[in-house]
Design an enzyme around this catalytic site. Structure first.
Site, PDB file in Angstrom:
ATOM      1  N   HIS A  56      52.478  22.367  21.978  1.00  0.00           N
ATOM      2  CA  HIS A  56      53.173  23.564  22.480  1.00  0.00           C
ATOM      3  C   HIS A  56      54.491  23.159  22.464  1.00  0.00           C
ATOM      4  CE1 HIS A  56      49.100  23.700  25.088  1.00  0.00           C
ATOM      5  NE2 HIS A  56      48.965  24.296  23.841  1.00  0.00           N
ATOM      6  N   LEU A  57      55.219  22.836  21.294  1.00  0.00           N
ATOM      7  CA  LEU A  57      56.528  23.080  21.210  1.00  0.00           C
ATOM      8  C   LEU A  57      57.087  24.366  21.364  1.00  0.00           C
ATOM      9  CD1 LEU A  57      56.606  20.267  18.446  1.00  0.00           C
ATOM     10  CD2 LEU A  57      57.795  19.956  20.282  1.00  0.00           C
TER      11      LEU A  57
END
Lengths: 218, 555
Positions: free
Chosen positions: B493-494
């Site tokens: 989840h960058l």
């Protein structure tokens, strides 16, 4: 380069079932030992690895260990295949030393790491178990030992198509069933009670040969 | 270079956002649409052969080929960035469906105040509570505006869940399907959390609790709890994936083409207008002219392509965030858990300490994390070996005996925390390392700061309180958060790099994903999120895509 054939010697019986599936010739010595052809290790190297992984995951009162599960054969196949030559790593230059947070930055492939480090364990196979433990304890904080331990776990618990976890012995030891198709009727039952079924590989479940990645990649 | 026939829309990336945009636009008009996906086609019927921990979970058989392209990383600017030579901290997807094929299916909505974090924090606590160096800013949309699109996205995927969680935002409609069944571990966590007065709720799940037909007529079956979700494609298609939710619709559209093995190298612009894209396929270069370009190739590549194409501006690359995942505890029980059963979203979550759900007046940090009881299916290579703290050995007979005994009596409490942006965390192009085509890699400069460490400590203390209420023999708390590292998996989840906002001077795209300077270019995905909420981002990515599609101008 033509490689002289090297073998891992296994005690009589047991090994034939799985290793003959490969279609590779298995040789029996006059004493009934089974010789499994090695793809990467020399016979001497395989004997060292076999001794080391058998101390990391011993065969004992708790149940089968690395020896019965074929961990050495698993590691041999992985090193001979794409993983061993770093197919799954970014290997562009320059290689520079980094911080711990930046991860492994070494140039050595897994094959090279084994070949180099096994030299320093020469003679391990002929020592007593207590002496073997001492030799391993001396290197237990090295990157090589961590790799060897990780590969031992992989060889204990991978799907048998990769050459380890022979006859699903590793899975049976810990009660992992393998890739079962459905637990929809079990997931909210058996609360706090052991629910066990016979461990099966993906090929057994599907009743057809499933080819592992290392056999598909050139 | 081969010049191809012009199309109306070219979409870069065949994952959730790109394929959803294609579906929405194709339904609206007869526009000719081409989706360019750099990976291969996928056949979900073959996913059943992929229930193999070694190849898929450890060797990343479904992920981006790191040998061809990676990113470089450093904690701070005074270091030299070095390539991430093996993925670890996050796992970029590849191929049709992208990471949407091998996700866990957790689909919470973001908390309402996430969209106005700057405004609400300053109003409630004053500007001085924003940490030094932080660059928190509002999205330019509100929860109320995105809520109908959340509902539509949930209906598209058939999300299983239980409404009524007082710790989450209001809903204008029910969950399409009821929650998943609960595991024993989930029940133990629920009982302890309820006893403490918390609000445990099932994680909203894209793995279906029952068979479901979505508004497009696509039918998917119920989850079988086989325990092979994260890093695997779903063997039965119960988990929503672009290939089983969007592809069947796209395949019926004559105006949509999906081209695989098409690696886009540049978005071409002339006089501030995008004219198309250049891509490489099997060693040959093509120019695909297009009236409009949609960039939907995941957080890192969205940013990289803008920079490689010279469309970057002062805001491109900033507000890089990840998630604060480390706070947790390993629990050792007396009784077996049968934890090989499970699914990627078979977890209960407690959101009482997430966002601003608790008063921050008396603590020295902002925001928080949700706590959960994951039951993903304990695959043995990754999960074998944990032993209670009184066993010091890590190999040999003593360790083996303890680890075999503990294997099915061990579980982990985990958490997912917010990561606010800082000017010191950003992306740009690396000066040294290149991909297989010779293009510069993206460079990440990223580290944890005090606020994250304080969230971590605070959430750890709450997790410990819950652990003590559970029937455990012993537990081990995870270590404190130190520097950001690229080895241990956190989430994929960058976020950030092409952030949205209502002010062109502080954002890259407008609140409908439209690039502020190049007006016929849209950017979709979590790269547009100004800061990282605790929640898993996919549902918001889908809602944002639906919002962008609904605002798509006719001309």
């Amino acid at each position: 380069m033509v490689r002289r054939r090297h073998f891992l010697k296994l005690p009589p019986g047991g090994a034939l079932l799985v290793y003959s599936l490969d279609g590779e010739p298995l040789l029996q010595t006059p004493a009934g030992e089974v010789q499994v052809p090695l793809r990467f290790f020399t016979s001497d190297e395989a004997a060292i690895v076999e001794a080391a992984v058998s101390r990391i995951f011993p065969s004992d009162d708790t149940g089968p260990g690395a020896k019965e599960c074929g961990v050495t054969l698993y590691i041999d196949r992985q090193l001979a295949g794409p993983y061993g030559r770093d197919r799954y790593r970014y290997t562009k230059e320059p290689f520079e030393a980094g911080s711990a947070e930046q991860g492994y930055q070494g140039k050595s492939t897994p094959r090279e790491i084994y070949r180099t480090n096994l030299k320093s364990l020469a003679g391990l196979a002929s020592l007593s178990e207590a002496e073997q433990d001492n030799r391993l304890r001396a290197i237990e904080n090295t990157a090589f030992f961590r790799l060897l331990r990780q590969h031992t776990l992989e060889g204990m618990f991978c799907d048998p198509m990769h050459g380890g976890n022979r006859d699903c012995l590793g899975w049976q030891l810990i009660g992992f069933p393998g890739p079962y198709m459905s637990w929809a009727n079990d997931i909210d039952r058996h609360y706090g009670e052991t629910h066990r079924v016979k461990s099966q590989s993906i090929s057994q479940i599907l009743n057809r040969k499933v080819v592992p990645w290392e056999e598909l990649e050139p | 270079m081969t010049n191809l026939a012009a199309v109306d829309v070219v979409i870069i990336g065949g994952g959730w956002s790109g394929m959803l945009m294609a579906k929405e636009l194709a339904a609206k008009s007869s526009s000719r649409i081409v989706v360019l996906e750099r990976g291969k086609p996928r056949n979900p019927k073959e996913y059943i052969e992929g229930m193999d921990e070694l190849d898929y979970a450890l060797r990343y058989r479904m992920m981006q080929d790191v040998a061809k392209e990676t990113v470089t990383f450093r904690n701070e600017v005074k270091q030299k960035a070095l390539p991430i030579r093996q993925f670890g901290s996050f796992l970029p997807g590849d191929g049709v469906g992208g990471a949407g094929e091998h996700w866990n299916g957790m689909t919470p909505r973001f908390l309402p105040d996430v969209f106005e974090m700057h405004k609400t924090t300053v109003e409630k606590y004053g500007k001085k509570r924003l940490p030094a160096g932080s660059t928190v800013q509002d999205w330019g949309i509100t929860y109320k505006e995105i809520e109908p699109y959340y509902l539509k996205a949930e209906q598209l995927l058939g999300i299983s869940g239980l409404a009524g969680n007082p710790m989450t935002g209001p809903r204008s409609g029910p969950f399409p399907t009821p929650p998943l069944k609960q595991t024993y571990f989930g029940k133990l966590f629920t009982d302890a959390s309820l006893a403490l007065g918390y609000h445990p709720y099932p994680a909203p799940s894209a793995n279906l609790s029952q068979s479901y037909r979505n508004p497009d007529g696509v039918i998917r079956p119920a989850c079988q709890y086989c325990g092979f979700c994260e890093r695997f494609g779903c063997m039965v298609g119960a988990k929503a994936q672009p290939t089983n939710t969007l592809l069947p619709v796209l395949q019926k559209r004559s105006n949509v083409t999906i081209t695989t093995s098409a690696q886009v190298r540049r978005i071409v612009t002339k006089d501030g207008v995008a004219t198309g894209v250049v891509y490489v396929s099997n060693g040959k270069e093509f120019f695909q002219p297009a009236a409009r370009v949609v960039l939907a190739s995941w957080t890192l590549n969205n940013t990289r392509l803008l920079l490689l194409s010279g469309i970057g501006n002062a805001n491109t690359g900033r507000n890089l965030t990840h998630q604060v995942m480390g706070a947790g505890a390993t629990l050792f029980f007396d009784r077996p858990l049968n934890r090989y059963m499970g699914s990627g979203s078979s977890n209960m979550t407690v959101s009482d300490f997430d966002g601003d759900n608790f008063d921050h007046s008396q603590v020295d940090f902002i925001r928080g994390a949700y706590i959960s009881s994951p039951a993903y299916g304990a695959r043995p290579i990754a999960n074998f070996g944990a032993v209670p703290g009184d066993v010091k050995a890590t190999w040999g007979s003593e360790w083996k005996k303890a680890a075999v005994a503990a294997y099915d009596r061990t579980a982990r409490l985990g958490s997912s925390g917010e990561h606010i942006p800082y000017s010191s965390n950003f992306m740009d192009l690396d000066p040294t390392y290149t991909d297989i085509l010779g293009d510069p890699l993206l460079r990440l400069t990223l580290d944890w700061n005090e606020n994250e460490m304080k969230i971590h400590n605070f959430i750890s203390s709450k997790i410990e309180t819950i652990a003590k209420r559970m029937p455990v023999k012993s537990y081990t708390m995870s270590p404190a958060l130190k520097r950001y590292d690229v080895m241990s998996y956190k989430s994929t989840h960058l976020q950030g790099g092409t952030i949205m906002g209502s002010d062109p001077s502080s954002s890259v795209v407008d609140p409908r994903g439209r690039h502020w300077q190049v007006r016929n270019l849209w950017v979709l995905g979590a790269s547009t999120f100004p800061q990282n909420p605790s929640g898993n981002p996919t549902l918001t990515v889908l809602a944002q895509t639906l919002m962008a599609a609904s605002a798509w101008p006719d001309r």
